[in-house]
Write a protein that holds these residues in place. Structure first.
Motif, PDB file in Angstrom:
ATOM      1  N   ARG A   1      38.862  40.287  26.725  1.00 18.47           N
ATOM      2  CA  ARG A   1      38.695  39.819  27.930  1.00 18.47           C
ATOM      3  C   ARG A   1      37.376  40.436  28.533  1.00 18.47           C
ATOM      4  N   TYR A   2      36.664  39.615  29.314  1.00 14.99           N
ATOM      5  CA  TYR A   2      35.561  40.087  30.193  1.00 14.99           C
ATOM      6  C   TYR A   2      35.555  39.559  31.491  1.00 14.99           C
ATOM      7  N   GLY A   3      35.272  40.267  32.541  1.00 13.65           N
ATOM      8  CA  GLY A   3      35.327  39.722  33.786  1.00 13.65           C
ATOM      9  C   GLY A   3      34.500  40.634  34.682  1.00 13.65           C
ATOM     10  N   LEU A   4      34.701  40.177  36.032  1.00 11.67           N
ATOM     11  CA  LEU A   4      34.147  41.003  37.295  1.00 11.67           C
ATOM     12  C   LEU A   4      35.024  42.000  37.981  1.00 11.67           C
ATOM     13  N   SER A   5      36.083  42.275  37.248  1.00  9.52           N
ATOM     14  CA  SER A   5      37.155  43.456  37.734  1.00  9.52           C
ATOM     15  C   SER A   5      36.632  44.644  38.100  1.00  9.52           C
ATOM     16  N   ALA A   6      35.754  45.137  37.409  1.00  6.86           N
ATOM     17  CA  ALA A   6      35.065  46.480  37.970  1.00  6.86           C
ATOM     18  C   ALA A   6      34.196  46.391  39.021  1.00  6.86           C
ATOM     19  N   TYR A   7      33.512  45.503  39.148  1.00  6.52           N
ATOM     20  CA  TYR A   7      32.592  45.214  40.179  1.00  6.52           C
ATOM     21  C   TYR A   7      33.421  44.957  41.472  1.00  6.52           C
ATOM     22  N   ALA A   8      34.406  44.073  41.371  1.00 11.52           N
ATOM     23  CA  ALA A   8      35.165  43.775  42.385  1.00 11.52           C
ATOM     24  C   ALA A   8      36.003  44.948  43.130  1.00 11.52           C
ATOM     25  N   SER A   9      36.192  45.876  42.085  1.00 12.69           N
ATOM     26  CA  SER A   9      36.916  47.126  42.550  1.00 12.69           C
ATOM     27  C   SER A   9      36.123  48.043  43.123  1.00 12.69           C
ATOM     28  N   LEU A  10      34.798  48.060  42.790  1.00  9.31           N
ATOM     29  CA  LEU A  10      33.937  48.978  43.522  1.00  9.31           C
ATOM     30  C   LEU A  10      33.504  48.498  44.985  1.00  9.31           C
ATOM     31  N   VAL A  11      33.238  47.050  44.987  1.00 13.63           N
ATOM     32  CA  VAL A  11      33.077  46.525  46.389  1.00 13.63           C
ATOM     33  C   VAL A  11      33.964  46.906  47.351  1.00 13.63           C
ATOM     34  N   HIS A  12      35.277  47.000  46.935  1.00 16.38           N
ATOM     35  CA  HIS A  12      36.523  47.410  47.841  1.00 16.38           C
ATOM     36  C   HIS A  12      36.919  48.560  48.105  1.00 16.38           C
ATOM     37  N   GLN A  13      36.045  49.753  47.483  1.00 15.98           N
ATOM     38  CA  GLN A  13      36.036  51.236  47.570  1.00 15.98           C
ATOM     39  C   GLN A  13      35.047  51.640  48.582  1.00 15.98           C
ATOM     40  N   SER A  14      35.723  52.211  49.690  1.00 18.34           N
ATOM     41  CA  SER A  14      34.944  52.461  50.850  1.00 18.34           C
ATOM     42  C   SER A  14      34.076  53.692  50.706  1.00 18.34           C
TER      43      SER A  14
END
Length: 263
Positions: A42-55
């Motif tokens: 599985r490949y996706g944008l979960s890593a990037y989505a997690s980073l965007v929400h990290q203050s």
């Protein structure tokens, strides 16, 4: 003969460029693919989505950008008058300036930070804050800032510019801001963008002095989440590449020296 030579050289040059490009591109491509990996097939944008929400990521990125702007300001305020005066009045001191400018290449960063912590004592509002990193960052950026300004000023007829500005009633401050700075726009842009690239990637000073800059945050994420670290690494490369591209583009803006933005 000349036509055959013109045909053969580009092929060898293209082969060399291709080999060098693959040498640098393949690891980055692998890093990019890994940053999208979510386990198994599985490949996706979960890593990037997690980073965007990290203050913490945004705060560390903003801290590094703010320190880069402060470093640029301090470096230019100190070096532009110094390099200008050296070229105009004391050209015999150029070997000394050249020698001082390469010292950051000789002294390891860990030695510099040890000297800063052991010898420098100042107010807590400065030493105890991330702004203290501006001091070593100016030292790290010195070789690049100095070289950019030195090349830019060597391309100008400083004596003629100075005499013409003074004959029109301009003081030193007006001359530096309204005559010299516009004619050094390419050199100033190159020095600023190189400084941004250096500050964004600097790790030793910030880590030893316990400040959470962008490079320190990348190292922390690399110990906790490999895919997010790969995504952050790519983001750091993009910022650095944009800065380098800006240096290349700014170097193309060459023109004749002008007084006061002459038409």
């Amino acid at each position: 003969m000349s036509s055959h030579r013109r045909q053969r050289l580009p092929h060898s040059g293209m082969a060399l460029l291709l080999a060098v490009g693959l040498y640098f591109a393949l690891p980055l491509f692998a890093t990019g693919v890994f940053s999208f990996w979510e386990g198994g097939n599985r490949y996706g944008l979960s890593a990037y989505a997690s980073l965007v929400h990290q203050s913490e990521m945004w705060s560390s990125l903003w801290l590094s950008l703010r320190l880069a702007l402060e470093t640029i300001a301090l470096s230019l305020v100190v070096l532009v008058p110094a390099v200008f005066w050296m070229h105009l009045r004391t050209p015999r001191m150029k070997p000394l300036f050249d020698f001082i400018s390469v010292l950051p290449f000789v002294v390891p960063p860990i030695v510099l930070v040890a000297g800063l912590t052991a010898l420098f004592h100042g107010p807590d509002w400065f030493v105890g804050t991330p702004n203290y990193l501006v001091v070593p960052y100016v030292i790290l950026a010195l070789p690049y800032t100095y070289r950019a300004l030195d090349v830019g000023m060597r391309a100008l007829d400083l004596r003629t510019l100075t005499e013409a500005a003074h004959s029109l009633g301009a003081g030193w401050g007006t001359f530096l801001l309204r005559v010299l700075a516009p004619n050094l726009s390419s050199a100033l842009a190159g020095a600023a963008l190189l400084t941004i690239a250096i500050v964004m990637g600097e790790f030793t000073f910030a880590n030893v002095l316990l400040f959470n800059t962008f490079a320190v945050y990348i190292n922390y994420v690399g110990q906790t989440s490999a895919t997010e670290a790969a995504a952050l690494t790519l983001l750091s490369f993009v910022i650095t590449w944009l800065a380098m591209l800006g240096v290349l583009l700014s170097g193309r803006g060459k023109g004749q020296a002008q007084l006061g933005g002459a038409h």
